[in-house]
Write a protein that holds these residues in place. Structure first.
Motif, PDB file in Angstrom:
ATOM      1  N   LEU B 129       0.824  -1.213   0.000  1.00 52.93           N
ATOM      2  CA  LEU B 129       0.000   0.000   0.000  1.00 52.93           C
ATOM      3  C   LEU B 129       0.856   1.260   0.000  1.00 52.93           C
ATOM      4  O   LEU B 129       1.911   1.303   0.632  1.00 52.93           O
ATOM      5  CB  LEU B 129      -0.899   0.004   1.250  1.00 52.93           C
ATOM      6  N   SER B 130       0.374   2.276  -0.705  1.00 55.94           N
ATOM      7  CA  SER B 130       1.030   3.583  -0.671  1.00 55.94           C
ATOM      8  C   SER B 130       0.721   4.235   0.673  1.00 55.94           C
ATOM      9  O   SER B 130      -0.208   3.835   1.366  1.00 55.94           O
ATOM     10  CB  SER B 130       0.480   4.462  -1.785  1.00 55.94           C
ATOM     11  N   PRO B 131       1.502   5.258   1.028  1.00 58.31           N
ATOM     12  CA  PRO B 131       1.192   5.990   2.255  1.00 58.31           C
ATOM     13  C   PRO B 131      -0.242   6.504   2.277  1.00 58.31           C
ATOM     14  O   PRO B 131      -0.906   6.471   3.331  1.00 58.31           O
ATOM     15  CB  PRO B 131       2.194   7.149   2.234  1.00 58.31           C
ATOM     16  N   ALA B 132      -0.752   6.947   1.127  1.00 65.45           N
ATOM     17  CA  ALA B 132      -2.142   7.430   1.089  1.00 65.45           C
ATOM     18  C   ALA B 132      -3.106   6.282   1.376  1.00 65.45           C
ATOM     19  O   ALA B 132      -4.097   6.449   2.101  1.00 65.45           O
ATOM     20  CB  ALA B 132      -2.441   8.048  -0.275  1.00 65.45           C
ATOM     21  N   ASP B 133      -2.826   5.119   0.798  1.00 64.74           N
ATOM     22  CA  ASP B 133      -3.652   3.946   1.077  1.00 64.74           C
ATOM     23  C   ASP B 133      -3.637   3.634   2.567  1.00 64.74           C
ATOM     24  O   ASP B 133      -4.668   3.298   3.161  1.00 64.74           O
ATOM     25  CB  ASP B 133      -3.110   2.717   0.338  1.00 64.74           C
ATOM     26  N   GLN B 134      -2.475   3.711   3.164  1.00 65.01           N
ATOM     27  CA  GLN B 134      -2.356   3.381   4.585  1.00 65.01           C
ATOM     28  C   GLN B 134      -3.182   4.328   5.432  1.00 65.01           C
ATOM     29  O   GLN B 134      -3.875   3.912   6.366  1.00 65.01           O
ATOM     30  CB  GLN B 134      -0.880   3.432   5.017  1.00 65.01           C
ATOM     31  N   ARG B 135      -3.125   5.625   5.066  1.00 64.73           N
ATOM     32  CA  ARG B 135      -3.951   6.586   5.816  1.00 64.73           C
ATOM     33  C   ARG B 135      -5.430   6.273   5.632  1.00 64.73           C
ATOM     34  O   ARG B 135      -6.208   6.303   6.588  1.00 64.73           O
ATOM     35  CB  ARG B 135      -3.645   8.015   5.347  1.00 64.73           C
ATOM     36  N   ALA B 136      -5.803   5.957   4.401  1.00 62.91           N
ATOM     37  CA  ALA B 136      -7.210   5.659   4.126  1.00 62.91           C
ATOM     38  C   ALA B 136      -7.669   4.437   4.914  1.00 62.91           C
ATOM     39  O   ALA B 136      -8.760   4.411   5.479  1.00 62.91           O
ATOM     40  CB  ALA B 136      -7.417   5.436   2.628  1.00 62.91           C
ATOM     41  N   LEU B 137      -6.811   3.440   4.960  1.00 63.50           N
ATOM     42  CA  LEU B 137      -7.161   2.217   5.680  1.00 63.50           C
ATOM     43  C   LEU B 137      -7.376   2.487   7.163  1.00 63.50           C
ATOM     44  O   LEU B 137      -8.350   2.011   7.772  1.00 63.50           O
ATOM     45  CB  LEU B 137      -6.056   1.172   5.479  1.00 63.50           C
ATOM     46  N   ALA B 138      -6.485   3.276   7.737  1.00 62.75           N
ATOM     47  CA  ALA B 138      -6.623   3.606   9.158  1.00 62.75           C
ATOM     48  C   ALA B 138      -7.930   4.368   9.393  1.00 62.75           C
ATOM     49  O   ALA B 138      -8.648   4.113  10.367  1.00 62.75           O
ATOM     50  CB  ALA B 138      -5.424   4.440   9.621  1.00 62.75           C
ATOM     51  N   ARG B 139      -8.249   5.278   8.472  1.00 63.98           N
ATOM     52  CA  ARG B 139      -9.475   6.075   8.622  1.00 63.98           C
ATOM     53  C   ARG B 139     -10.708   5.189   8.505  1.00 63.98           C
ATOM     54  O   ARG B 139     -11.650   5.270   9.296  1.00 63.98           O
ATOM     55  CB  ARG B 139      -9.494   7.152   7.526  1.00 63.98           C
TER      56      ARG B 139
END
Lengths: 153, 153
Positions: B129-139
Motif C-alpha cells: 500500500l502507498s502511504p495514502a492507502d495506509q492513511r485511508a485504511l486507518a481512517r
DNA sequence: CCGTTTGACTTCATGCTTGAACTCATGAAC
DNA sequence: GTTCATGAGTTCAAGCATGAAGTCAAACGG
C-alpha cells in the motif's frame, strides 16, 4: 536478518487492518447465522454459484472466487449436498474437475439469505463510509488480493 | 420493508471488504502458526498484555482490546495459563473482575513471535500500500470500529 | 503401452470458536 | 439483612477450519 519495524503511520494502518479482520466477520455473520443458519463463507459460496452461468462452477474456480482453500470448500459443499442445495458431478469434458451446481432449493436459500446479508453489510460497513472511503476500500482490497510470490501458506 | 440493494460503487467496496476478511486472516496467521504455534488472536492477546502497564489487564478489557468475545478470551487465556505464559487472579479491588498477567516466559514468547508477525504484515499488507492507502485504511477502520447501536450480535 | 508426474479433489484427526447455560461477587431495593 | 438484579467470567457440546495424507484422472516421457 533483523525485520524492519513499523513506523507510526504504518502501525495505524496495521492496527486498523487487524481490528477489521477480527471484528467484522462476527458482525457480518451474526444475522446470517441466526436467521438462516449460514456462515459468511457458506453465503459467499452459494452466492457465487447463483451468479455463475447455469448456476454451476468447478470446485477449484469456486474456491478461487470465495478466497478459500479447496479443503474448506470441499467440506462446505459436502454439507450443502447433504441438505439438497447442491449437486456434484465430474466435469464431462475432463474428469479431473468436479462441478458443483446449485439446485432450485439451493437458489431459494440464497434468495432468502441475501437481504439479511445486504442489511448487515450496510449497517456495519457501507453506510458508515463516505463514497470516497468506499472507493479507497475497493482500491486497497484490490492491491491486497494480489498475493506476493514466494509464499507457502 | 424491502432492503435497499447496493449500487455498483457500493458493491465494489463490499466485494473488496469481504475478500479482505476471507483472505487476510489465513495469510497473516500462517507464519505465526507454523513457526510459533500461535493463532493471530493468540498473538494479539499476548501483544496487548505486553503493552499494558505492569503487563496485566482485566479479562474484559483484554476482550475489548482484542475485539473478541469474553468466551473466546476465556478459552485462550486458559490455554496460556496451562503453558505458563499467563497467571490469573481476582482483582483485589473488586472480586468480580479477573486480572490476567503476562509472565516472563509469556513475554519471551511475544518477543519471539513479533518479528514473524511484522514480516507477514509487511509482506501481505503494508508494503503493498502507498502511504495514502495506509492513511485511508486507518481512517476506514476507525469508522467501522464504531459499532452501531441496536445490534445484538 | 506403461510408469511417472501433476493437479483436483477428499478424508481424517486435531484444535478452535460459538452460544447457551452455568457460577459468583457486588450493589440496589425493600 | 434478605432478596434481586447485574455483569464478569467459565464451562460444555456442537459445529467449523486446517494441514497432512490419501485417491483418482489425465498428460507426459520413454
Amino acid at each position: 536478518m533483523p525485520t524492519k519495524w513499523l513506523t507510526d503511520a504504518e502501525k495505524e494502518a496495521w492496527t486498523g487492518l487487524i481490528s477489521l479482520i477480527l471484528l467484522l466477520p462476527g458482525r457480518l455473520e451474526g444475522p446470517l447465522q441466526r436467521e438462516a443458519g449460514l456462515t459468511l463463507f457458506d453465503y459467499m459460496t452459494l452466492s457465487q454459484m447463483s451468479e455463475a452461468p447455469d448456476r454451476r462452477l468447478r470446485m477449484s474456480e469456486l474456491a478461487f472466487l470465495t478466497s478459500g482453500s479447496l479443503t474448506r470448500l470441499s467440506n462446505v459443499v459436502k454439507r450443502f449436498e447433504q441438505r439438497g442445495w447442491v449437486i456434484k458431478y465430474p466435469d464431462p469434458s475432463d474428469g479431473r474437475y468436479t462441478i458443483a451446481e446449485l439446485t432450485a432449493s439451493g437458489y431459494d436459500k440464497v434468495a432468502e439469505a441475501a437481504p439479511l446479508h445486504v442489511e448487515a453489510v450496510r449497517l456495519h460497513a457501507i453506510d458508515l463510509l463516505s463514497p470516497a472511503d468506499q472507493r479507497a476500500l475497493a482500491r486497497i482490497a484490490a492491491r491486497l488480493r494480489v498475493r506476493p510470490q514466494d509464499v507457502r501458506n
